[in-house]
Design a protein around this motif. Structure first.
Motif, short mmCIF file in Angstrom:
data_model
loop_
_atom_site.label_atom_id
_atom_site.label_comp_id
_atom_site.label_asym_id
_atom_site.label_seq_id
_atom_site.Cartn_x
_atom_site.Cartn_y
_atom_site.Cartn_z
N GLY A 82 0.81 -1.32 -0.26
CA GLY A 82 -0.27 0.55 0.05
C GLY A 82 0.60 1.55 0.38
N TYR A 83 2.07 1.48 0.44
CA TYR A 83 2.74 2.43 0.33
C TYR A 83 3.38 1.79 -0.68
CZ TYR A 83 6.00 6.13 2.35
OH TYR A 83 6.64 7.30 2.45
N HIS A 84 3.26 3.59 -1.05
CA HIS A 84 4.10 3.50 -2.93
C HIS A 84 5.40 5.12 -2.28
CE1 HIS A 84 4.83 4.67 -7.21
NE2 HIS A 84 4.21 3.75 -7.05
N ILE A 85 6.08 4.30 -3.26
CA ILE A 85 7.72 5.51 -2.38
C ILE A 85 6.70 7.27 -3.47
CG2 ILE A 85 7.97 5.07 -5.56
CD1 ILE A 85 10.79 5.41 -2.47
N THR A 86 5.80 7.29 -3.78
CA THR A 86 5.29 8.46 -4.52
C THR A 86 5.25 9.24 -3.29
OG1 THR A 86 3.19 7.53 -4.65
CG2 THR A 86 5.08 7.80 -7.12
N TYR A 87 4.96 8.82 -2.27
CA TYR A 87 4.27 9.28 -1.05
C TYR A 87 5.56 9.48 0.12
CZ TYR A 87 0.42 5.76 -1.19
OH TYR A 87 -0.95 5.24 -2.25
N VAL A 94 -1.43 16.80 -2.40
CA VAL A 94 -1.30 17.09 -0.78
C VAL A 94 -2.04 15.80 -0.01
CG1 VAL A 94 -0.75 17.96 1.44
CG2 VAL A 94 0.19 18.72 -0.31
N SER A 95 -3.75 16.97 -0.57
CA SER A 95 -4.63 15.89 0.86
C SER A 95 -5.04 14.52 -0.34
CB SER A 95 -6.44 16.74 -0.24
OG SER A 95 -5.76 18.01 0.59
N LYS A 96 -5.38 14.28 -1.07
CA LYS A 96 -5.25 13.27 -2.26
C LYS A 96 -3.69 11.98 -0.99
CE LYS A 96 -4.86 10.34 -5.37
NZ LYS A 96 -4.00 9.76 -7.12
#
Length: 159
Positions: free
Chosen positions: A37-42, A70-72
């Motif tokens: 679920g965690y993506h590098i773009t985060y 940011v909200s997304k």
């Protein structure tokens, strides 16, 4: 000034390759630390929240994205239980973003992972060359930020 006509040394190509390789390395290592679920773009969003937290408006300014962007990502990080939000006490238009306990653990693991990679760079290049590279890279980034802020366009034939 030396002309860099060899395609392998074209800065845009090198930056793309570096970004691609470090994103892959980070993603592979993050997969060992966190469930899916965690993506590098985060990463730029998450790592700029830090232990003190940050307002959504400050995060927008810091990483130069839209408030909607940011909200997304913050909603995605909330679903992963890595951050939580509260209304800002000082600005009704703003929310504060904080790391959860799981977020703090991941934040520390990512910092450790980053430090280990930096140590490998230093071992590979030597401390002086590494520090010179970082100093030069920071100056190049500052130049681009200045050009962006002043909206200066550099004609291709003016260099």
């Amino acid at each position: 000034m030396q002309s860099f006509k060899v395609p392998e040394n074209l800065i845009f190509k090198l930056l793309y390759r570096y970004n691609h390789l470090t994103n892959k390395w980070s993603s592979d290592n993050l997969a060992l630390m966190i469930s899916s679920g965690y993506h590098i773009t985060y990463m730029p969003y998450f790592m700029n929240i830090g232990y003190e937290g940050i307002s959504n408006l400050d995060l927008v300014k810091k990483i130069k994205v839209t408030k909607q962007g940011v909200s997304k990502i913050v909603r995605e990080l909330e679903k992963l239980k890595l951050v939580y939000t509260t209304k800002s006490e000082s600005d009704a238009r703003s929310i504060m973003i904080f790391l959860t306990k799981d977020g703090e653990v991941l934040f520390e693991e990512i910092k450790t992972m980053s430090n280990e990679l930096t140590e490998r760079y230093v071992k590979h290049l030597g401390e002086k060359k590494y520090n010179n590279f970082i100093e030069t890279f920071v100056k190049i980034i500052q130049l681009h930020e200045e050009l962006e802020t002043k909206q200066i366009k550099i004609p291709l034939n003016s260099v």
